[in-house]
Design a protein around this motif. Structure first.
Motif, PDB file in Angstrom:
ATOM      1  N   ARG A 208      39.289  45.958  36.459  1.00  0.00           N
ATOM      2  CA  ARG A 208      38.497  46.550  37.548  1.00  0.00           C
ATOM      3  C   ARG A 208      38.537  45.661  38.791  1.00  0.00           C
ATOM      4  O   ARG A 208      38.688  46.140  39.911  1.00  0.00           O
ATOM      5  CB  ARG A 208      37.037  46.720  37.109  1.00  0.00           C
ATOM      6  CG  ARG A 208      36.780  47.978  36.296  1.00  0.00           C
ATOM      7  CD  ARG A 208      35.297  48.324  36.314  1.00  0.00           C
ATOM      8  NE  ARG A 208      34.434  47.251  35.854  1.00  0.00           N
ATOM      9  CZ  ARG A 208      34.171  46.993  34.576  1.00  0.00           C
ATOM     10  NH1 ARG A 208      34.735  47.721  33.629  1.00  0.00           N
ATOM     11  NH2 ARG A 208      33.360  46.004  34.224  1.00  0.00           N
ATOM     12  N   ILE A 209      38.419  44.355  38.587  1.00  0.00           N
ATOM     13  CA  ILE A 209      38.433  43.415  39.724  1.00  0.00           C
ATOM     14  C   ILE A 209      39.754  43.524  40.483  1.00  0.00           C
ATOM     15  O   ILE A 209      39.782  43.590  41.711  1.00  0.00           O
ATOM     16  CB  ILE A 209      38.198  41.966  39.226  1.00  0.00           C
ATOM     17  CG1 ILE A 209      36.736  41.788  38.823  1.00  0.00           C
ATOM     18  CG2 ILE A 209      38.588  40.948  40.279  1.00  0.00           C
ATOM     19  CD1 ILE A 209      36.429  40.480  38.137  1.00  0.00           C
TER      20      ILE A 209
ATOM     21  N   ASN B 275      41.843  46.095  46.384  1.00  0.00           N
ATOM     22  CA  ASN B 275      42.404  46.980  47.412  1.00  0.00           C
ATOM     23  C   ASN B 275      43.539  46.328  48.193  1.00  0.00           C
ATOM     24  O   ASN B 275      43.664  46.545  49.402  1.00  0.00           O
ATOM     25  CB  ASN B 275      41.310  47.450  48.384  1.00  0.00           C
ATOM     26  CG  ASN B 275      40.441  48.498  47.729  1.00  0.00           C
ATOM     27  OD1 ASN B 275      40.935  49.303  46.923  1.00  0.00           O
ATOM     28  ND2 ASN B 275      39.152  48.464  48.015  1.00  0.00           N
TER      29      ASN B 275
ATOM     30  N   ARG C 182      39.789  46.673  42.442  1.00  0.00           N
ATOM     31  CA  ARG C 182      38.861  46.655  43.581  1.00  0.00           C
ATOM     32  C   ARG C 182      39.326  45.761  44.732  1.00  0.00           C
ATOM     33  O   ARG C 182      38.747  45.779  45.800  1.00  0.00           O
ATOM     34  CB  ARG C 182      37.484  46.180  43.108  1.00  0.00           C
ATOM     35  CG  ARG C 182      36.635  47.262  42.460  1.00  0.00           C
ATOM     36  CD  ARG C 182      35.172  46.894  42.577  1.00  0.00           C
ATOM     37  NE  ARG C 182      34.900  45.574  42.069  1.00  0.00           N
ATOM     38  CZ  ARG C 182      34.382  45.298  40.865  1.00  0.00           C
ATOM     39  NH1 ARG C 182      34.108  46.292  40.046  1.00  0.00           N
ATOM     40  NH2 ARG C 182      34.134  44.069  40.487  1.00  0.00           N
TER      41      ARG C 182
ATOM     42  N   GLU D  22      33.357  36.184  40.171  1.00  0.00           N
ATOM     43  CA  GLU D  22      32.090  36.845  40.515  1.00  0.00           C
ATOM     44  C   GLU D  22      30.929  35.978  40.033  1.00  0.00           C
ATOM     45  O   GLU D  22      30.312  36.263  38.996  1.00  0.00           O
ATOM     46  CB  GLU D  22      32.038  38.230  39.850  1.00  0.00           C
ATOM     47  CG  GLU D  22      33.050  39.201  40.447  1.00  0.00           C
ATOM     48  CD  GLU D  22      33.054  40.562  39.767  1.00  0.00           C
ATOM     49  OE1 GLU D  22      32.572  40.662  38.610  1.00  0.00           O
ATOM     50  OE2 GLU D  22      33.548  41.512  40.373  1.00  0.00           O
TER      51      GLU D  22
END
Lengths: 482, 373
Positions: A261-262, A267, A265, A182
């Protein structure tokens, strides 16, 4: 060339200034109840915890420090505090029939937990600390096993899913990996990485910080302690050490939470094998806890026989994990194709020869243009589309870039059917065999009934030839020993 | 070292202070024999941390935490105190020394560094004492010590005489000569011990082997490899205690690589002077920059210049910034941008067969990656 896909991904990541995904599926099982543990040791004192941040996924951390971990009483106070949290978590998992999952920032943090587990589980003076060491051993003993889900490093988990534009060794710094994944908008990623590198993200504080900040505070505390300073003054000094350490460990904790979290996320669909890996983890955990209940001792060093079993377990886990990634992850499959572990080609001359009543021999040729192929005669390959179909390599012919592999079906001829001429197929290693280890253990138990000469007092056996001379098919006999 | 050599070295150092490289310095050269810059600094006696700060103006960073230094010193002291009782016990338990073999010499205790004494003089006396002890052993004198703590030996490495201080030398009465021992405060965790720590300690012990061979050669021994085999001991720490563990090590690979590294050019002061413009000194950033380096992923473990070299590699688009595998694999392309051109089929067509082969590999991998992701 090893890891071509990863190399290309790194090239592209460097060019674009952003990490690229190198997995089509999620390779780790993200437990919603997982515990994030970020311990920092005092440099040189590898069996200590100077400060620790601990909390569940998505939750704020609790911090605990000792002013100087070289004082055993203080250090054991911290271990007891930590033990309360770990024991409660493990007990909760056990009562739910689940398994615990601990997340740390990187390999050095996992190594620190490992050394603590080794040291504390034999403690005779403090049963709480001993229990803490034993429970920690579950996670640290599982850590080297491929596909384990008990002790996760944030850097390791991210590396399975992303390629950065830096060196592999630099990927052990969680902060820099997060920058690559990020990158801050409008800033140069390399400059940001260089700045982030200076922030400790492992299991130790920075030497410059130690000299300029921590050492004077610890000295101050120790001096006051030696002079029997009043408790308030001592507590004030201890608090000063705590405050500076919290500033160091907080980013490590936040970085680890951010990594989880990454991954969530992303998915990505979970690797189908994760269900089997979770099941195995549950079994391993229940067995471990039952073994503790029964009072079995955890050895520091294994005797030869248990060591052989553990080695077999690890090899089996590694084979299964490799196989799972190859079969279930598109990137894994592509890596295997480039490495030549998967044969991809066009079917030619499929033949079904009638040998007798209900007996047929199926054979085919696969013509491949792959640059690299790792296939030998006698290898048994499975059709990746339906692994019930298996074929043995009978011949290999190479002319320029074209390789013709002749195969004879060993199973699945009727159930799956012979591939058609002109069809493009992929053949490779079989699907993961999650129950294979049971057969291996039975076989090993038989073989290890009599310890081999390497582990007995019988000495080197004589080189007397076998009765009846050498076997006709020596390679076949050796393969039969597998 | 004669004064003219001293003068030449001082001129090459310019304004930078001298720093004796010791076993650790030569171990670093052996880690990356292709790095001429590090070799040049080692020859003239400049620490890479000094060069990073004073030549390149980088912020000073501590190499080691004061806590780590403290435990290291405590462990070293614990090994030497009470007549090296811990070491004697360790070697007796391992069956390497008998109870009668208890002759110990602690060289720094014989010649301590006093405030009034000149450091150079102290070191020279320690060297003389060590030399005599080694000669005694070579004569097979039964009074020769079994353990020598912190001996100081003078060896010729990279064309110059250097003082090296192995932590300990050990030999039983029946041994022909001594074996170097490296004491480290790393926790010994058997198979779980950090392999990088073991490798580094082994390389330092290998410097001791090379030093002993060097001395034996000066003493007229013909077969130095037989007298000083490539063997050494590592003394590590039991985790959580100040008790030692013993690890005998075969150092053949380390000794070979060290000897090879020492022979690489520039292998001495003369060759280094020939490389540099006349009258130049290494305190000039332009001069230091003109000496080729060889940045690798492991450099940050031991060299303070690593960050500077990395920045240069990034600026040049050197594939090494993506790792050692990339450095080797993309060698034919030479740079990251060229490798990307080859992968995409853009830019100039492949100029060599090696580039052509690399282009095919990269294109194939690029296609597979795009399809799969």
């Amino acid at each position: 060339m090893a890891g071509e896909i990863d190399l290309v991904a790194r090239l592209l990541a460097f060019e674009s200034g952003k990490a690229l995904r190198v997995a089509s599926h999620l390779h780790v099982s993200l437990q919603p109840h997982a515990l994030v543990v970020c311990p920092l040791a005092m440099a040189g004192e590898d069996t200590t915890i100077h400060t620790v941040a601990i909390g569940h996924v998505g939750k704020p951390p609790e911090f605990r420090s000792v002013p100087d971990p070289r004082f055993r009483e203080d250090e054991y106070g911290l271990f007891t505090w930590l033990a309360d949290r770990i024991v409660a978590y493990f007990d909760g998992c056990r009562s739910r029939g689940d398994f615990p999952q601990i997340w740390v920032s990187s390999s050095p943090a996992a190594a620190l937990l490992d050394i603590l587990a080794d040291r504390l589980r034999y403690n005779r003076d403090d049963l709480v600390v001993k229990r803490f060491g034993e429970l920690l051993s579950y996670a640290t003993e599982r850590f080297p096993v491929a596909g384990q889900q008990a002790l996760m490093t944030a850097t390791g988990a991210l590396r399975q899913h992303f390629a950065t534009g830096q060196q592999e060794a630099e990927d052990e710094h969680l902060g820099t990996v997060l920058v690559w994944i990020e990158p801050p908008a409008g800033r140069n990623v390399l400059a940001e990485v260089a700045a982030t590198e200076l922030i400790p993200m492992g299991a130790k504080t920075d030497p410059t910080f130690d000299r300029q900040v921590l050492d004077p505070l610890v000295r101050d505390y120790n001096q006051a302690r030696r002079k029997n300073a009043d408790p308030k003054a001592l507590a004030r000094r201890a608090q000063a050490v705590h405050d500076v350490l919290v500033n160091v460990v907080r980013p490590v904790y936040e970085g680890t939470q951010r990594a989880i979290r990454i991954l969530g996320r992303l998915n990505l669909p979970p690797l189908p094998a994760l269900a089997a890996l979770d099941e195995r983890e549950r079994d391993e955990f229940q067995n471990f806890m039952q073994s503790r209940d029964a009072g079995f001792h955890l050895p520091l060093k294994d005797k030869p026989k248990p060591a052989a079993f553990k080695l077999a377990d690890r090899e089996d886990a590694m084979d299964n994990m490799e196989s799972a990634v190859l079969h279930e992850d598109r990137l894994g499959r592509a890596r295997a194709r480039l490495a030549g572990d998967v044969l991809r080609g066009t079917v030619r001359n499929p033949r079904k020869v009638h040998l007798g009543p209900w007996r047929f021999e199926y054979s085919l040729e696969v013509v491949s243009q792959q640059r690299v192929l790792r296939v030998r005669r006698r290898d048994e390959l499975s059709l990746l589309l339906d692994t019930r179909l298996k074929a043995v390599v009978t011949d290999i012919q190479r002319h320029g870039r074209t390789t013709t592999v002749s195969l004879r079906l060993s199973s699945g001829g009727r159930a799956v059917g012979l591939p058609h001429a002109g069809e493009v197929i992929e053949l490779g290693p079989g699907a993961p065999d999650w129950l294979g280890i049971i057969r291996t253990r039975v076989q090993m138990a038989e073989r290890l009934n009599n310890p081999p000469w390497t582990h007995s007092d019988s000495g080197i056996p004589s080189c007397k030839p076998q009765d009846g001379g050498a076997p006709r098919d020596l390679l076949g006999v050796l393969e039969g020993l597998r | 070292m004669n004064s003219s050599v001293d003068g030449r070295l001082a001129r090459l150092r310019g304004s930078l202070p001298v720093d004796e490289p010791g076993a650790r310095g030569f171990e670093r050269v052996a880690r990356n024999p292709d790095c001429t810059r590090l070799r040049a600094l080692t020859i003239v006696g400049i620490d890479s941390a000094t060069a990073a700060v004073q030549v390149y103006g980088e912020p000073a960073r501590e190499g080691q935490s004061p806590f780590a230094i403290a435990i290291g010193n405590r462990f070293d002291r614990a090994m030497a105190e009470n007549g090296a009782a811990e070491l004697l016990e360790l070697y007796r338990t391992a069956g390497r020394l008998t109870t009668e073999e208890c002759k110990v010499v602690i060289v720094p205790d014989m010649v301590p560094i006093g405030s009034r004494r000149d450091l150079k003089h102290v070191m020279a006396v320690r060297q003389t004492i060590t030399q005599k002890l080694l000669e005694q052993k070579l004569r097979r004198d039964p009074k020769a010590p079994n353990i020598i703590v912190k001996p100081r030996v003078l060896v010729t490495l990279l064309g110059l005489d250097h003082g090296i201080e192995p932590d300990v030398l050990v030999a039983s009465d029946s041994d022909a000569f001594y074996r170097p021992v490296e004491i480290k405060s790393y926790p010994d965790r058997a198979g779980k011990t950090e392999s990088a720590d073991i490798r580094s300690a082994s390389r330092q012990a290998a410097v001791g082997v090379v030093a002993l061979r060097n001395i034996a050669c000066r003493m007229g021994v013909r077969d130095v490899a037989a007298l000083v085999p490539a063997l050494g001991d590592l003394v590590l720490r039991i985790p959580g205690a100040l008790k030692p563990t013993l690890r005998p090590m075969t150092l053949k690979g380390e000794v070979d690589s060290l000897e090879r590294a020492i022979q690489e050019a520039p292998s001495n002061l003369e060759e280094l002077e020939e490389m540099l413009p006349a009258g130049s000194a290494l305190d000039d950033p332009l001069v230091l920059e003109s000496i080729p380096n060889s940045y690798r992923s492991s450099c940050r473990e031991y060299c303070a210049l690593a960050q500077h070299c990395k920045q240069a590699a990034v600026a040049n688009g050197d594939p090494v910034v993506l790792g050692d595998v990339a450095r080797e694999t993309l060698a034919a392309a030479g740079s990251i941008s060229r490798a990307l051109d080859l992968a995409r089929g853009t830019g100039a067509p492949p100029r060599t067969p090696a580039e052509q082969a690399l282009a095919e590999q990269l294109r194939e991998a690029m296609n597979e990656y795009r399809e799969a992701v």
